[in-house]
Scaffold this motif. Structure first.
Motif, mmCIF file in Angstrom:
data_model
loop_
_atom_site.group_PDB
_atom_site.id
_atom_site.type_symbol
_atom_site.label_atom_id
_atom_site.label_comp_id
_atom_site.label_asym_id
_atom_site.label_seq_id
_atom_site.Cartn_x
_atom_site.Cartn_y
_atom_site.Cartn_z
ATOM 1 N N LEU A 282 -0.593 72.337 4.749
ATOM 2 C CA LEU A 282 -1.763 73.214 4.724
ATOM 3 C C LEU A 282 -3.015 72.376 4.926
ATOM 4 O O LEU A 282 -3.140 71.299 4.346
ATOM 5 N N GLY A 283 -3.953 72.878 5.735
ATOM 6 C CA GLY A 283 -5.193 72.144 5.952
ATOM 7 C C GLY A 283 -5.885 72.494 7.248
ATOM 8 O O GLY A 283 -6.452 71.628 7.911
ATOM 9 N N ASN A 284 -5.814 73.792 7.638
ATOM 10 C CA ASN A 284 -6.483 74.214 8.862
ATOM 11 C C ASN A 284 -6.017 73.393 10.063
ATOM 12 O O ASN A 284 -6.816 72.894 10.857
ATOM 13 N N LEU A 285 -4.706 73.256 10.194
ATOM 14 C CA LEU A 285 -4.134 72.490 11.303
ATOM 15 C C LEU A 285 -4.294 73.267 12.600
ATOM 16 O O LEU A 285 -3.968 74.451 12.671
ATOM 17 N N TYR A 286 -4.790 72.583 13.619
ATOM 18 C CA TYR A 286 -4.929 73.189 14.934
ATOM 19 C C TYR A 286 -3.636 73.001 15.722
ATOM 20 O O TYR A 286 -3.034 71.923 15.698
ATOM 21 N N ILE A 287 -3.241 74.069 16.422
ATOM 22 C CA ILE A 287 -2.052 73.961 17.276
ATOM 23 C C ILE A 287 -2.406 73.096 18.475
ATOM 24 O O ILE A 287 -3.210 73.475 19.322
ATOM 25 N N ASP A 288 -1.810 71.937 18.505
ATOM 26 C CA ASP A 288 -2.096 70.958 19.559
ATOM 27 C C ASP A 288 -0.771 70.550 20.183
ATOM 28 O O ASP A 288 0.105 70.006 19.512
ATOM 29 N N TYR A 289 -0.621 70.822 21.470
ATOM 30 C CA TYR A 289 0.660 70.589 22.120
ATOM 31 C C TYR A 289 0.989 69.105 22.246
ATOM 32 O O TYR A 289 2.142 68.753 22.464
ATOM 33 N N THR A 290 0.006 68.242 22.113
ATOM 34 C CA THR A 290 0.303 66.806 22.158
ATOM 35 C C THR A 290 1.027 66.351 20.893
ATOM 36 O O THR A 290 1.624 65.285 20.872
ATOM 37 N N ARG A 291 0.959 67.147 19.818
ATOM 38 C CA ARG A 291 1.627 66.780 18.562
ATOM 39 C C ARG A 291 3.002 67.411 18.413
ATOM 40 O O ARG A 291 3.689 67.177 17.431
#
Length: 612
Positions: A282-291
């Motif tokens: 939890l922590g306002n994670l952004y969906i980032d395709y590099t990850r």
């Protein structure tokens, strides 16, 4: 008829592929199990078997099966080859297989140590709805392998050589292994295997990594609450699981990734998921395709905006009230009008046939200037003007002077009583053109800006510097020299708590145009089995309005400054309000003093000269 031929052919093929079957009875039982376990919604079947090379007869048979049973095409792959390459070759051979949404996979393996590789290569090529593995494997090794894979779609059928099928095992979401003994001549239903029950997490305990990032997550006195913890409680209640928090180091926050291949390491929330120290983050994670190569994400639950806070503009000094009632263009037009009026009055007074001694009053340039200037302040000198041209011209000028003086006085009073401020920075274009320094937390955000299709965003990306200390970044907000980028909800919270509104106005300003929007989600382990459950429940929570409800509970709203609320109803002019009058008084007194001194010097020099 075609379906009957398909099933008979499939039975023959399975028996042919599975080496040394103990009896035809085992083959029939295995075939029935496959038919029970396969997902009827998925049209295709993928068979993976141990064989040193492709058998031409099997390849021809697979093509015939595909032609006879178009609704259930079969792909044959050899586990001794690169499954990913073989799968891609088969899909290119049968072009219409590319449109298949999902497949049932059946793996016959004599080498359990190869199952991890086969599974990884297979899932990179197709979407498998159900994976049935028939293998000879020790019981303890089977349990360890299933718990390592943590996949509900994998069903392991254990077989003992010369004894036939022994047991069915599969991993369940509560991290337990479900075991079903197989008896000869017995069939097993999907319900006995637990596939038809109401699926939830069955009381499983999850480890949730998190960080302090208000208002998304608050960590205070061993208490953790906020927007995402509240959503986590809703998910836990509906999906029947418990959870314990695992706060990451404040120095690592979301974390960073370094290294390659086997030397790949990660810290913070990313590291907790990659190392499987936590099930959820939890922590306002952004969906980032590099990850996506190291972690997974749930479906997004909100659109999060990245915005800049900039120094708030301060009210103009009160002495500028003498200047700001008129724009630059009006001041220029007024000054030119004064000179034009002076010039016209002098010319008319000098050349008019009807001019008299009284009209010649305007011959003196100093008196003419003072008279015209006095008209602007509403001061009239008693004069007899006989020239009709001068009369008409003066009527026009006095009317214009009335309008100018009225506008100036009203603006002057307004500026003295109301704190006017210059317009703040509100657009990306204004921010890029501004000389203030820009700072951003994540190098990923800088990379997004640099690769943007928007020229302004690319220019902004070249101007920003990165820093991994949020506390330090937020301390720069009140310096007057920095523009600080962060999540909009977080910026509003920081502004409301650390830089609250004052009677003199805001200390920082949030730009109305944000830089870009990102999708915020819960972080999961890569290929986590929780994703199916979380995605379904998050959609329900969004539709129920619970996301916005919990967001409104903790998020701070933007506050608009209203100077009227900071003033009393009865306001007396203060020295600060009238500083322009006293400044101008001091300036003109100084100028008149200098003029008087100049006159004295001139008279003294003239007297000395006459005496000589």
């Amino acid at each position: 008829m075609a379906k009957t031929i398909h099933y008979v052919s499939l039975t023959i093929l399975v028996l042919a592929l599975f080496a040394n079957p103990s009896s035809p009875l085992e083959g029939n039982q295995l075939f029935n199990l496959i038919l029970t376990l396969k997902n009827p919604v998925c049209p295709s079947i993928v068979l993976i078997f141990d064989q040193l090379s492709w058998d031409e007869e099997l390849e021809d048979l697979s093509e015939e099966l595909f032609q006879l049973s178009y609704s259930n095409p079969i792909i044959l792959l050899s586990s001794h080859q690169n499954v990913l390459q073989e799968c891609a070759r088969s899909k290119s051979k049968w072009n219409n297989l590319g449109a298949i949404a999902c497949s049932n996979v059946i793996i016959f393996s004599r080498h359990p140590e190869e199952l991890g590789r086969i599974h990884h290569q297979l899932t990179d090529c197709i979407y498998a709805s159900q994976i049935v593995i028939v293998a000879e494997m020790a019981s303890n090794w089977a349990d360890l392998w299933l718990k390592k894979m943590k996949s509900e779609i994998i069903v392991l059928i254990l077989r003992e050589r010369h004894k036939g099928l022994r047991e069915i095992r599969h991993w369940m979401t509560n991290n337990e292994i479900n075991r079903v003994k197989l008896l000869r001549k017995s069939n097993v239903s999907r319900k006995e295997l637990g596939f038809e029950t109401n699926r939830n997490l069955m009381g499983r305990n999850l480890i949730v990594a998190t960080l302090n990032f208000p208002p998304v997550v608050f960590i205070s006195n061993q208490s953790i609450y906020g927007i995402e913890p509240s959503l986590m409680e809703v998910l836990a209640s509906d999906l029947n699981f418990t959870f314990d928090y695992f706060p990451v180091s404040p120095n690592e926050m979301w974390g960073s990734v370094s290294g390659e291949g086997e030397n790949l390491t990660a810290t913070g929330l990313l590291g907790a998921l990659m190392k499987k120290e936590a099930d959820v983050a939890l922590g306002n994670l952004y969906i980032d395709y590099t990850r996506l190569s190291i972690i997974g994400f749930s479906s997004y639950y909100k659109i999060s905006e990245e915005c800049f806070s900039v120094p708030a503009t301060r009210p103009y000094p009160k002495w500028k009230a003498l200047y700001y009632p008129f724009s630059n263009q009006v001041w220029i037009a007024t000054i030119l009008s004064i000179f034009f009026v002076i010039l016209t009055l002098r010319l008319v007074a000098k050349w008019s046939i009807e001019s008299s001694v009284v009209d010649a009053y305007y011959h003196d340039p100093v008196l003419c200037f003072l008279t015209v200037w006095g008209h602007l302040f509403g001061l009239q000198q008693a004069q007899e003007i006989r020239s009709m041209a001068n009369r008409i011209f003066l009527v026009w000028w006095l009317f214009g002077a009335l309008i100018l003086s009225t506008g100036y006085r009203s603006g002057l009073i307004s500026f003295m009583t109301f704190p006017f401020t210059p317009a703040p920075i509100n657009t990306i274009e204004q921010l890029v053109a501004s000389p203030i320094k820009k700072i951003i937390y994540d190098p990923l955000m800088k990379e997004i800006l640099m690769k943007s299709d928007n020229a302004l965003q690319r220019q902004l990306g070249s101007q920003v510097v990165t820093n991994d200390n949020l506390t330090y970044m937020f301390s720069l907000m009140d310096s007057g020299d920095w523009a600080v980028d962060a999540n909009l909800d977080n910026l509003r919270y920081v502004v409301a708590t650390q830089y609250p509104m004052t009677q003199d106005g805001p200390r920082v300003h949030l730009m109305s145009e944000c830089v870009f929007s990102m999708r915020a989600a819960l972080g999961l382990q890569k290929e986590s089995p929780l994703k199916l459950y979380f995605d379904r429940e998050i959609q329900r929570v969004i539709e129920a309005g619970l996301v916005e409800y919990h967001r409104s509970r903790f998020a701070k709203k933007a506050v608009t400054w209203n100077p009227k609320t900071s003033k009393k109803k009865m306001v007396a002019f203060s020295l600060d309000s009238l500083q322009g009058a006293f400044y101008s008084y001091a300036i003109f007194v100084s100028l008149s003093t200098l003029a008087f001194i100049g006159e004295l010097i001139h008279a003294w020099i003239k007297t000395r000269f006459l005496k000589k």
